[in-house]
Motif scaffolding. Structure first.
Motif, PDB file in Angstrom:
ATOM      1  N   GLY A   1     -26.592  -4.753 -28.247  1.00 15.68           N
ATOM      2  CA  GLY A   1     -27.213  -4.575 -26.922  1.00 15.68           C
ATOM      3  C   GLY A   1     -27.732  -5.907 -26.422  1.00 15.68           C
ATOM      4  N   CYS A   2     -26.883  -6.626 -25.676  1.00 22.66           N
ATOM      5  CA  CYS A   2     -27.312  -7.921 -25.141  1.00 22.66           C
ATOM      6  C   CYS A   2     -27.703  -7.795 -23.675  1.00 22.66           C
ATOM      7  CB  CYS A   2     -26.185  -8.946 -25.332  1.00 22.66           C
ATOM      8  SG  CYS A   2     -26.651 -10.600 -24.855  1.00 22.66           S
TER       9      CYS A   2
ATOM     10  N   ASN B   1     -33.863   5.657 -19.997  1.00 23.29           N
ATOM     11  CA  ASN B   1     -33.729   5.887 -21.445  1.00 23.29           C
ATOM     12  C   ASN B   1     -33.423   4.559 -22.124  1.00 23.29           C
ATOM     13  OD1 ASN B   1     -34.067   8.619 -21.150  1.00 23.29           O
ATOM     14  ND2 ASN B   1     -31.870   9.007 -20.938  1.00 23.29           N
ATOM     15  N   ASP B   2     -33.845   4.436 -23.372  1.00 25.47           N
ATOM     16  CA  ASP B   2     -33.550   3.217 -24.116  1.00 25.47           C
ATOM     17  C   ASP B   2     -32.204   3.395 -24.824  1.00 25.47           C
ATOM     18  OD1 ASP B   2     -33.525   1.196 -26.242  1.00 25.47           O
ATOM     19  OD2 ASP B   2     -35.517   0.753 -25.444  1.00 25.47           O
TER      20      ASP B   2
ATOM     21  N   PHE C   1     -31.361  -7.301 -28.807  1.00 22.15           N
ATOM     22  CA  PHE C   1     -31.920  -8.571 -28.380  1.00 22.15           C
ATOM     23  C   PHE C   1     -33.354  -8.311 -27.931  1.00 22.15           C
ATOM     24  CE2 PHE C   1     -29.024 -12.242 -27.795  1.00 22.15           C
ATOM     25  CZ  PHE C   1     -27.906 -11.693 -28.398  1.00 22.15           C
TER      26      PHE C   1
ATOM     27  N   LYS D   1     -37.439   0.341 -32.593  1.00 24.31           N
ATOM     28  CA  LYS D   1     -36.124   0.879 -32.198  1.00 24.31           C
ATOM     29  C   LYS D   1     -35.225   1.128 -33.409  1.00 24.31           C
ATOM     30  CE  LYS D   1     -36.385  -1.387 -27.689  1.00 24.31           C
ATOM     31  NZ  LYS D   1     -35.671  -1.585 -26.424  1.00 24.31           N
TER      32      LYS D   1
ATOM     33  N   ASN E   1     -35.216 -14.138 -28.158  1.00 26.54           N
ATOM     34  CA  ASN E   1     -35.121 -15.374 -27.373  1.00 26.54           C
ATOM     35  C   ASN E   1     -36.228 -15.476 -26.348  1.00 26.54           C
ATOM     36  OD1 ASN E   1     -32.011 -14.554 -25.520  1.00 26.54           O
ATOM     37  ND2 ASN E   1     -33.895 -13.422 -25.709  1.00 26.54           N
TER      38      ASN E   1
ATOM     39  N   GLY F   1     -32.526 -19.021 -22.503  1.00 25.45           N
ATOM     40  CA  GLY F   1     -32.824 -17.739 -21.870  1.00 25.45           C
ATOM     41  C   GLY F   1     -31.822 -17.367 -20.794  1.00 25.45           C
TER      42      GLY F   1
ATOM     43  N   GLU G   1     -29.539 -17.081 -17.485  1.00 24.09           N
ATOM     44  CA  GLU G   1     -28.716 -17.878 -16.554  1.00 24.09           C
ATOM     45  C   GLU G   1     -28.191 -19.197 -17.097  1.00 24.09           C
ATOM     46  OE1 GLU G   1     -31.806 -17.644 -13.499  1.00 24.09           O
ATOM     47  OE2 GLU G   1     -30.283 -16.784 -12.151  1.00 24.09           O
TER      48      GLU G   1
ATOM     49  N   LYS H   1     -24.263 -21.529 -25.361  1.00 21.08           N
ATOM     50  CA  LYS H   1     -24.200 -20.104 -25.710  1.00 21.08           C
ATOM     51  C   LYS H   1     -22.922 -19.754 -26.477  1.00 21.08           C
ATOM     52  CE  LYS H   1     -27.535 -18.249 -22.435  1.00 21.08           C
ATOM     53  NZ  LYS H   1     -27.851 -17.729 -21.109  1.00 21.08           N
TER      54      LYS H   1
HETATM   55  O1  PMT Z   1     -27.262 -12.949 -19.583  1.00 16.75           O
HETATM   56  P1  PMT Z   1     -27.816 -14.347 -19.767  1.00 16.75           P
HETATM   57  O2  PMT Z   1     -28.213 -14.998 -18.457  1.00 16.75           O
HETATM   58  O3  PMT Z   1     -26.879 -15.209 -20.585  1.00 16.75           O
HETATM   59  O4  PMT Z   1     -29.187 -14.229 -20.589  1.00 16.75           O
HETATM   60  C1  PMT Z   1     -29.164 -13.747 -21.899  1.00 16.75           C
HETATM   61  C2  PMT Z   1     -30.320 -12.746 -22.161  1.00 16.75           C
HETATM   62  C3  PMT Z   1     -31.630 -13.478 -22.053  1.00 16.75           C
HETATM   63  C4  PMT Z   1     -30.279 -11.600 -21.134  1.00 16.75           C
HETATM   64  C5  PMT Z   1     -30.072 -12.153 -23.590  1.00 16.75           C
HETATM   65  O5  PMT Z   1     -30.100 -13.194 -24.521  1.00 16.75           O
HETATM   66  C6  PMT Z   1     -31.134 -11.112 -23.932  1.00 16.75           C
HETATM   67  O6  PMT Z   1     -32.224 -11.399 -24.383  1.00 16.75           O
HETATM   68  N1  PMT Z   1     -30.803  -9.804 -23.706  1.00 16.75           N
HETATM   69  C7  PMT Z   1     -31.733  -8.677 -23.842  1.00 16.75           C
HETATM   70  C8  PMT Z   1     -32.615  -8.600 -22.632  1.00 16.75           C
HETATM   71  C9  PMT Z   1     -33.620  -7.445 -22.686  1.00 16.75           C
HETATM   72  O7  PMT Z   1     -33.504  -6.503 -21.942  1.00 16.75           O
HETATM   73  O8  PMT Z   1     -34.506  -7.553 -23.607  1.00 16.75           O
HETATM   74  P2  PMT Z   1     -35.708  -6.449 -23.875  1.00 16.75           P
HETATM   75  O9  PMT Z   1     -36.610  -7.130 -24.822  1.00 16.75           O
HETATM   76  O10 PMT Z   1     -36.252  -5.989 -22.580  1.00 16.75           O
HETATM   77  O11 PMT Z   1     -34.950  -5.250 -24.551  1.00 16.75           O
HETATM   78  C10 PMT Z   1     -34.829  -5.110 -25.962  1.00 16.75           C
HETATM   79  C11 PMT Z   1     -33.486  -4.509 -26.324  1.00 16.75           C
HETATM   80  O12 PMT Z   1     -33.423  -3.154 -25.854  1.00 16.75           O
HETATM   81  C12 PMT Z   1     -32.274  -5.195 -25.740  1.00 16.75           C
HETATM   82  O13 PMT Z   1     -31.273  -5.212 -26.735  1.00 16.75           O
HETATM   83  C13 PMT Z   1     -31.860  -4.321 -24.577  1.00 16.75           C
HETATM   84  O14 PMT Z   1     -30.452  -4.371 -24.332  1.00 16.75           O
HETATM   85  C14 PMT Z   1     -32.283  -2.945 -25.071  1.00 16.75           C
HETATM   86  N2  PMT Z   1     -32.645  -1.993 -24.008  1.00 16.75           N
HETATM   87  C15 PMT Z   1     -33.735  -2.189 -23.222  1.00 16.75           C
HETATM   88  C16 PMT Z   1     -34.093  -1.239 -22.291  1.00 16.75           C
HETATM   89  C17 PMT Z   1     -33.298  -0.079 -22.152  1.00 16.75           C
HETATM   90  N3  PMT Z   1     -33.594   0.855 -21.259  1.00 16.75           N
HETATM   91  N4  PMT Z   1     -32.225   0.098 -22.938  1.00 16.75           N
HETATM   92  C18 PMT Z   1     -31.890  -0.828 -23.857  1.00 16.75           C
HETATM   93  O15 PMT Z   1     -30.891  -0.665 -24.574  1.00 16.75           O
END
Ligand code: PMT
Length: 410
Positions: free
Chosen positions: A278-279, A310-311, A328, A346, A354, A362, A364, A386
């Motif tokens: 999940g990126c 929903n997550d 992530f 989770k 990151n 981070g 962009e 990246k």
């Molecule tokens: O796309 P780029 O510009 O290259 O940037 C990369 C990035 C910063 C987006 C990437 O490296 C990153 O950190 N992605 C996750 C961003 C995020 O939503 O983080 P979070 O800490 O809010 O979420 C934690 C995790 O839960 C993530 O894996 C996310 O995909 C997942 N999630 C969050 C909310 C949701 N409703 N469902 C999810 O699956």
């Protein structure tokens, strides 16, 4: 007794390039391992390499005269450089210096090794080795990223103590590990047959037909991961939010816009995947109601009622017999601390932390830095392009995925 992996090298034709750097002395051991496992190894040295290891030594361990000069009458008569380029089934350059990577990235054919790399259709793998500052220099990172985009594989570099007394990324991966990589290369990729489902990019949560709640994710990190998974032989499905990126070759892409569409696309596919990553930056909340028509600015203030999405990641991780799950965590402060909380809450196998909103990395940007956390361990992946980072991350994911399988099966 030889393992299946080691047997993979018997009779394989490997062109081993050696460029100038202190790590060149380690190539002797690499050649020894390759030859012992039955590979035919033709060493080609750059001018600088012979300052660090003698052609005579490499000739002795490879059992073949070492090639150095582009126009060498005696060697050209035996096997011309174009023939040699065609002969190779794999070109591995170890160590690959910063200067060699720069030449290659710019398409120079000014010595035998760079000419062979250009003239050969064989897969090209580099084991970078240089001072940590040189590796992190934007010029080297740009070259690495250009090479990766052209399908060149980077095996390393590793991080740690350096010959110059500094500590950081830039060490050549050890000969034994390079040897194992070569074995895996000929057994068609570490993740051959593994199905990966990946999310990338932002989601857009509509307020009305013209406005939405979104975020700064460009999708670059997720798309780089998709490319890196394909390079290791995986079958990759990529669920992408709205981004302006070209689909990497070999990737099956599904475009979605909202978090709910992303969730549905993932749920439709997750049962048949082995690894889920999940990126995507999924919106945590969406407007409870999206207006049918454009909202008029009649009032000084307006409030939008938001409801939780929903997550997706947590739902996948909670599935019985679910895939190996990697999340992530995008944080503006204490990334490791909050990422660890998310990992536990989770219940994911691994999480990559990151820092976002800082001066570098981070959202962009082309570069990023990650700390990968799992139960009982962590790995720090310093700031890098990246594409480079994705290769490192995917290699670690593959190792942990493999371990989980081995542990389950025994
Ligand atoms: O796309 P780029 O510009 O290259 O940037 C990369 C990035 C910063 C987006 C990437 O490296 C990153 O950190 N992605 C996750 C961003 C995020 O939503 O983080 P979070 O800490 O809010 O979420 C934690 C995790 O839960 C993530 O894996 C996310 O995909 C997942 N999630 C969050 C909310 C949701 N409703 N469902 C999810 O699956």
């Amino acid at each position: 007794m030889q393992s299946d992996e080691n047997r993979a090298l018997a009779g394989r034709r490997i062109l081993l390039g050696v460029t100038g750097g202190i790590a060149a002395y380690k190539t002797v051991e690499l050649v020894r391992l390759l030859v012992k496992s039955g590979a035919e190894v033709q060493v080609v040295m750059s001018g600088g390499a012979s300052q660090f290891v003698t052609p005579m030594t490499l000739q002795a361990v490879s059992g073949r005269p070492v090639r150095q000069a582009l126009f060498d009458e005696a060697h050209e008569a035996a096997m011309g450089h174009i023939e040699l380029a065609r002969w190779a089934e794999l070109i591995l350059v170890a160590p690959a210096s910063a200067s060699f990577m720069a030449r290659l990235a710019n398409g120079f054919a000014d010595n035998l090794l760079s000419t062979l790399c250009l003239a050969s259709a064989a897969p090209l793998c580099l084991a970078p080795a240089m001072n940590q500052q040189m590796w992190q220099n934007p010029a080297t990172q740009e070259n690495a990223s250009r090479l990766l985009r052209r399908g060149v594989q980077l095996w390393g570099p590793a991080s740690g103590d350096q010959a110059c007394g500094e500590v950081g990324p830039g060490r050549m991966v050890e000969p034994e590990a390079l040897f194992q990589q070569a074995c895996r290369h000929f057994t068609s990729g570490v993740l051959a047959g593994v199905r990966v489902l990946l999310t990338a990019g932002p989601t857009r949560e509509p307020i009305d037909p013209v406005r939405f709640i979104g975020n700064r994710s460009s999708g670059k990190m997720g798309f780089a991961l998709a490319r890196a998974f394909v390079a290791l032989g995986a079958h990759v499905e990529l669920v992408a939010g709205p981004v302006v990126l070209v689909t990497p070759p070999g990737v099956e892409r599904v475009d979605v816009e909202t978090a709910r569409e992303m969730e549905q696309a993932v749920l439709d596919r997750v049962a048949s995947c082995d690894i889920f990553v999940g990126c995507a930056a999924v919106a945590d909340y969406r407007p409870e109601v999206a207006a049918d028509q454009k909202i008029k600015k009649d009032n000084e203030q307006m409030a939008i009622q938001l409801v939780r999405n929903n997550d997706i990641l947590a739902a996948v991780a909670a599935m019985p017999e679910g895939p190996f799950t990697v999340g992530f965590a995008a944080e503006t402060q204490s990334p490791e601390h909050y990422a660890e909380k998310k990992r536990l809450a989770k219940k994911v196998d691994m999480i990559a932390a990151n820092l976002v909103g800082a001066q570098s990395g981070g959202f962009e940007r082309d570069e990023n830095a990650l700390t990968l956390l799992w139960a009982g361990g962590q790995a720090v992946l310093p700031m890098a392009d990246k594409g480079v980072l994705a290769q490192q991350l995917v290699t670690l994911i593959a190792e942990h995925y493999e371990n989980r399988h081995t542990t389950k099966d025994t």
